[in-house]
Every structure is written in C-alpha cells, then in structure tokens.
Design a protein around this motif. Structure first.
Motif, mmCIF file in Angstrom:
data_model
loop_
_atom_site.group_PDB
_atom_site.id
_atom_site.type_symbol
_atom_site.label_atom_id
_atom_site.label_comp_id
_atom_site.label_asym_id
_atom_site.label_seq_id
_atom_site.Cartn_x
_atom_site.Cartn_y
_atom_site.Cartn_z
ATOM 1 N N PHE A 11 0.862 -1.178 0.000
ATOM 2 C CA PHE A 11 0.000 0.000 0.000
ATOM 3 C C PHE A 11 0.900 1.230 0.000
ATOM 4 O O PHE A 11 1.832 1.332 0.792
ATOM 5 C CB PHE A 11 -0.886 -0.005 1.245
ATOM 6 C CG PHE A 11 -2.123 0.820 1.110
ATOM 7 C CD1 PHE A 11 -3.309 0.257 0.674
ATOM 8 C CD2 PHE A 11 -2.108 2.181 1.406
ATOM 9 C CE1 PHE A 11 -4.463 1.012 0.543
ATOM 10 C CE2 PHE A 11 -3.247 2.945 1.281
ATOM 11 C CZ PHE A 11 -4.434 2.365 0.840
ATOM 12 N N PRO A 12 0.660 2.180 -0.899
ATOM 13 C CA PRO A 12 1.567 3.345 -0.997
ATOM 14 C C PRO A 12 1.499 4.213 0.246
ATOM 15 O O PRO A 12 0.474 4.236 0.949
ATOM 16 C CB PRO A 12 1.045 4.078 -2.229
ATOM 17 C CG PRO A 12 -0.378 3.670 -2.348
ATOM 18 C CD PRO A 12 -0.440 2.254 -1.868
ATOM 19 N N PRO A 13 2.580 4.949 0.535
ATOM 20 C CA PRO A 13 2.582 5.829 1.711
ATOM 21 C C PRO A 13 1.565 6.950 1.552
ATOM 22 O O PRO A 13 1.205 7.341 0.445
ATOM 23 C CB PRO A 13 4.011 6.364 1.755
ATOM 24 C CG PRO A 13 4.497 6.254 0.352
ATOM 25 C CD PRO A 13 3.845 5.034 -0.208
ATOM 26 N N VAL A 14 1.119 7.443 2.677
ATOM 27 C CA VAL A 14 0.084 8.470 2.694
ATOM 28 C C VAL A 14 0.724 9.823 2.959
ATOM 29 O O VAL A 14 1.571 9.966 3.839
ATOM 30 C CB VAL A 14 -0.965 8.163 3.781
ATOM 31 C CG1 VAL A 14 -1.977 9.292 3.897
ATOM 32 C CG2 VAL A 14 -1.667 6.853 3.470
ATOM 33 N N VAL A 26 -11.793 13.197 5.060
ATOM 34 C CA VAL A 26 -10.719 12.279 4.712
ATOM 35 C C VAL A 26 -9.514 13.088 4.265
ATOM 36 O O VAL A 26 -9.535 13.738 3.226
ATOM 37 C CB VAL A 26 -11.163 11.322 3.584
ATOM 38 C CG1 VAL A 26 -10.010 10.425 3.171
ATOM 39 C CG2 VAL A 26 -12.346 10.492 4.055
ATOM 40 N N GLN A 27 -8.454 13.094 5.074
ATOM 41 C CA GLN A 27 -7.260 13.852 4.752
ATOM 42 C C GLN A 27 -6.182 12.984 4.131
ATOM 43 O O GLN A 27 -5.242 13.490 3.535
ATOM 44 C CB GLN A 27 -6.697 14.494 6.021
ATOM 45 C CG GLN A 27 -7.711 15.379 6.754
ATOM 46 C CD GLN A 27 -7.084 15.996 7.966
ATOM 47 O OE1 GLN A 27 -6.043 16.646 7.895
ATOM 48 N NE2 GLN A 27 -7.703 15.780 9.117
ATOM 49 N N ALA A 28 -6.307 11.682 4.283
ATOM 50 C CA ALA A 28 -5.250 10.780 3.824
ATOM 51 C C ALA A 28 -5.292 10.640 2.315
ATOM 52 O O ALA A 28 -6.303 10.225 1.752
ATOM 53 C CB ALA A 28 -5.425 9.411 4.487
ATOM 54 N N ARG A 29 -4.207 11.003 1.660
ATOM 55 C CA ARG A 29 -4.101 10.853 0.207
ATOM 56 C C ARG A 29 -2.825 10.086 -0.115
ATOM 57 O O ARG A 29 -1.722 10.608 0.047
ATOM 58 C CB ARG A 29 -4.077 12.214 -0.483
ATOM 59 C CG ARG A 29 -5.406 12.941 -0.424
ATOM 60 C CD ARG A 29 -5.378 14.213 -1.269
ATOM 61 N NE ARG A 29 -6.683 14.812 -1.338
ATOM 62 C CZ ARG A 29 -7.629 14.460 -2.189
ATOM 63 N NH1 ARG A 29 -7.406 13.477 -3.055
ATOM 64 N NH2 ARG A 29 -8.802 15.057 -2.194
ATOM 65 N N PRO A 30 -2.950 8.841 -0.552
ATOM 66 C CA PRO A 30 -1.751 8.051 -0.844
ATOM 67 C C PRO A 30 -1.025 8.602 -2.075
ATOM 68 O O PRO A 30 -1.653 9.088 -3.024
ATOM 69 C CB PRO A 30 -2.309 6.654 -1.095
ATOM 70 C CG PRO A 30 -3.722 6.873 -1.514
ATOM 71 C CD PRO A 30 -4.197 8.095 -0.798
ATOM 72 N N ASP A 31 0.290 8.529 -2.027
ATOM 73 C CA ASP A 31 1.109 8.949 -3.171
ATOM 74 C C ASP A 31 1.136 7.793 -4.167
ATOM 75 O O ASP A 31 1.932 6.866 -4.049
ATOM 76 C CB ASP A 31 2.518 9.296 -2.685
ATOM 77 C CG ASP A 31 3.365 9.894 -3.798
ATOM 78 O OD1 ASP A 31 2.828 10.063 -4.910
ATOM 79 O OD2 ASP A 31 4.546 10.192 -3.553
ATOM 80 N N ALA A 32 0.234 7.854 -5.152
ATOM 81 C CA ALA A 32 0.023 6.705 -6.040
ATOM 82 C C ALA A 32 0.592 6.903 -7.433
ATOM 83 O O ALA A 32 0.380 6.066 -8.308
ATOM 84 C CB ALA A 32 -1.471 6.408 -6.138
#
Length: 498
Positions: free
Chosen positions: A205-208, A221-227
């Motif tokens: 799972f990519p870092p957030v 929702v503040q978490a946005r993964p660096d995808a």
C-alpha cells in the motif's frame, strides 16, 4: 515506497507478465488472444446451432403434428432472425465477455433470459410487420423450447471448455494486481486461484501524504496516498482488475487510492482485510435514499410465499383425496399391530422458531417428546413391526399433509426437529436457527441427498444444516418440483430410514 511481488515478476516490462499454471508459462498477450478466439467460437457456435434448432423445430412440427412438410425455404429467414437477435442480445448484455467472472448457473441463467427476451422481440416484430399470418403459435412455442435447450446445452459445454483451458494454462485467466500487505495478498491470491483468477503482481500500500497546511475537520478524509509511481508501475502489466486490500489503518485512504487508479483501463475493487467471507454473502442495495451492504435477506418475498402456499394447498388437497384409502388401511393395520392411538402428535419448531404440533402415524410403542425425547436408532426396540415398514417407506409422514393444509408446514422445506434436538444443536452450530426462516417441510433437500435419520455426531447434523441452508438461499419453484420428484425416485431418500 517499497514494492514487493510474491510472483517474482518484474514490474517494468509487459513481456514479464506471465500466466503460470500446471507447469506451463503462457505469455499474457498469447493467452488473451486465445481467450478472444475461444469466446468468438462460442458465440459463432451458438449462432449456428440456434439457427439449426429454430429451423428444425418448425419443420418437425409441420411434419410430425400437421403431417404436411413446409417448403424447404420457409422458416430460414425467421430462424436466421432469431439467431441474430440471440447473438445481439448476448453481446449487448456482455454475456460472453463476463464468462470468466460468472458461475456456471449464472451464465446459463443469463442465456435463458436472453432467449425469453429474443422471442418477445421476435413475436412483437411479426405482429407489427403484419407477417404473422401462417406462423402458428405452436410453431413459435416449439422454436422457443428448442432454442432454449440449445442455448443451455451450448453454454454448458463452452463453460466447461473455458474452465478446463484456464486450468491447463492454455488460455490466460483473469489477471489481477493486488495492493496491500503481502501476507494478505498471498492469502487472497491463493483463494482467487481456486476460481481461475491469476495474480500477476502485488504491491505494498503506498505511503500516505497529508496536507498539514490546510487543516480539515476530523470527519473529512485527509489521507491521500502517493500513487503516481504505483500507477506508472501498474500500467505496463495490462491487468484486468486491481484489488485493493486495505488494513484497518488504510481504509480511510482506500477511496483516494481507488480514484488514482481509475486512470488505468481496469476494474478497481476494494476488499477490506478480514471481510472476504462477509462480502461473499453481501449485496450492495438501495435503502431509501442511501446505499447499504445487505448481508442476509428474507428467503422468500411475499409473492414467492403466495406461490409456494398456493401450490402447497392444491397438492395437499389432491394428496389427501388420492391417499384416503391408504390412510384407512394404515389406521386399521396400526390398531391390529399394537396397542395405542393411530396418530402421534409431537411438538417441533416451525417457521420463526414457533412451536407447532406435527402429526404422524404412530410407529413406536412410546410417544416421547420434550426433554424425554430420544432419537430413533437402528434396530430400536421401541419401533413396532409395522412402524419399521412405515418409517422405511416414509408412510408415517403422510398425515403431515394436514399440517400443510392448515399452514404450519410446507410440502418442501427443512425437516422439523424435536425441540430437544433443536436446543442442543442450536448451541453447537451457529447458523442452525436459520433453518426456521422458512416453513418446515414433509421432504427437503437434505433428505433427498441422504442426510436423514440418526444424527449421533455433530458432523452429520452440520451436513444436514448445510443442505437446508442451500435450499433456503436458492429456493425456486423448480427446486421444489425437483425435490418432490427425487422424493419418489431417489434411492438416497431411503438411506438411514429406520
């Protein structure tokens, strides 16, 4: 960001994506081409066989029933129209392309639905164009039945061929990429492989990344993964699906990750870790102006209950009338064989766990119930000589037609157990009480499959409950008819009958 793969496949080149099974490695492009060829052949075969079936049914009807063979060219155009409509409807509903993600019965049912739709269009076309003169209703019925059987048979064969080709590695299975903890990915991959779905790569799972400069309320929702790199690595693999397996901590950012992966031409799925069994029995359904995940539903709708009740009443009345001479003979035989009443009433659990009084011909020298009840065993001395014959032939159950008539039982359903048995096994089997979500029956799916009689082990009762729950979850009028036919003709019905 670290990426891992338990398939040992480099993520940089398309040629590295391989489909491996049974010791064979098939390049992804070759596997996909073979799948496309197989689906085209399936559609072409169905088109040709439907044409032949429609034409042959019409000609045979004229030759056999009307005794006047039609012109050789008659019905050719109509048969081609029927097969063309069948092909267009099947392609329009994407029935062939979805064959890899469907079970056999869903694929067959979709074919049957297409046939009904096709003949509705065909009949409407004949009526609107005023060309129905000389085209009898019996001919249309013969063609519809012939086409339906042809479609079901053809699809059953092609479904088996496809599954066999996937299992041997001849064609590429549905190819997926997994994103999540590698241990969870491995477990999911093993389970997916059992259904012919092949994992070609897995990623962590990519870092957030969070935007601390723009604080948001706690509910946002503040978490946005660096995808970005993840999307770049997934693109050359040309997967069919991407499955995100978020842990509890990753669930808030799963939607944002799925949104980022929408840049790829794939289906994106989200399955929280630990919920695979829950999702297997759930359905996404509208609920007012909201959407919920329905886990279980009432087995029968009011309409289905009405159909089942109408059939029960009609069949019970007919059965009591036809069997009335047998009732008199058995009643006299019971009185001559042993002392005691002809009938025996026992309290059992019925619909919604409510107690009911079940009627039977007396087959034992005792009439135990409640806490005093003891299940009958093989060579049980309590069973009378006539009772042994009645129990082996199920004649002792016939008075339950009165229960069906008054409405606390059905012809087909889970067999009702004595209350003492219910109380014991309800504590040992978690889903045991689901058996009472429908009315109990004189015969049932468990009985016609040999799971009747003594339940001296937990495993025997579990198998019986499994069959009862299958019946509840898959009820249909046709299944009821099948069980009734098997009750009369299947040898398994008489197993463990003592």
């Amino acid at each position: 960001m670290s990426y891992a793969s338990f398939t040992n496949l480099p993520a940089s080149t398309e040629s590295s994506a391989r489909s491996v099974d049974a010791g064979r490695a098939v390049p992804a492009r070759v596997g996909r081409n073979r799948l496309a060829v197989l689906l085209v052949l399936a559609a072409a075969t169905e088109f040709l066989l439907v044409t032949v079936a429609a034409y042959s049914a019409a000609v045979l009807y004229h030759r056999v029933v009307l005794l006047s063979p039609p012109d050789a060219a008659k019905y050719i155009q109509e048969s081609l129209l029927i097969s063309a409509l069948q092909l267009l409807v099947s392609m329009g509903l994407r029935q062939y392309s979805r064959i890899q993600t469907q079970t056999r019965h869903v694929f067959l049912w979709s074919g049957a639905s297409a046939v009904f739709f096709v003949f509705a269009i065909f009949i409407s076309t004949l009526f609107l164009l005023k060309v129905s003169e000389g085209y009898s209703r019996a001919t249309i019925i013969a063609q519809a039945v012939s086409v339906l059987l042809t479609v079901l048979g053809t699809r059953a064969v092609w479904f088996s061929l496809l599954r066999s080709a996937i299992a041997t590695g001849l064609i590429d299975a549905r190819r997926i990429i997994l994103i999540g903890d590698q241990g969870h990915c491995l477990k999911f991959s093993v389970r997916a492989m059992e259904t012919g779905i092949r994992t070609i790569h897995s990623f962590d799972f990519p870092p957030v990344r969070t935007n601390a400069s723009k604080p948001a309320p706690p509910s946002a929702v503040q978490a946005r993964p660096d995808a970005r790199q993840l999307v770049a690595n997934c693109r050359p693999l040309r997967a069919d699906d991407i499955v995100i397996l978020p842990s509890e901590a990753d669930v808030p950012s799963a939607l944002a990750l799925a949104s980022a992966l929408s840049d790829l031409p794939v289906d994106v799925h989200v399955l929280p870790v630990g919920s695979i069994d829950l999702m297997a029995v759930s359905r996404i359904t509208p609920f007012g102006d909201m959407v919920t995940m329905r886990i279980f539903q009432c087995p029968l709708t009011p309409f289905n209950r009405a159909i089942k009740r109408a059939f029960d009443v009609a069949a019970a009345i007919a059965g009591l009338i036809m069997l009335s001479p047998l009732f008199v003979i058995v009643a006299v035989a019971i009185k001559l064989d042993s002392r005691g009443p002809v009938f025996f009433r026992q309290t059992r659990h019925g619909y919604n766990n409510e107690p009911i009084r079940v009627l039977k011909f007396r087959s034992m020298t005792v009439m135990e119930e409640g806490d005093n009840f003891k299940p009958v065993t093989r060579h049980d001395p309590r069973v009378t000589r006539l009772g042994r014959l009645m129990r082996h032939t199920n004649v002792d159950e016939l008075p339950q037609l009165f229960n069906v008539l008054i409405g606390n039982m059905s012809l087909v359903g889970p067999r009702p157990h004595a209350t003492a048995q219910n109380e014991v096994f309800a504590e040992l089997i978690s889903s045991f009480s689901r058996r009472h979500n429908v009315k109990p029956g004189i015969t049932g799916w468990a009985q016609v499959n040999g799971y009747r009689g003594e339940t001296d082990t937990l495993e025997k009762m579990q198998r019986r409950v499994e069959h009862d729950l299958y019946y509840i979850d898959n009820w249909s009028p046709l299944l009821d008819l099948k069980i009734l036919v098997m009750t009369f003709f299947s040898r398994k019905v008489y197993w463990n009958a003592f």
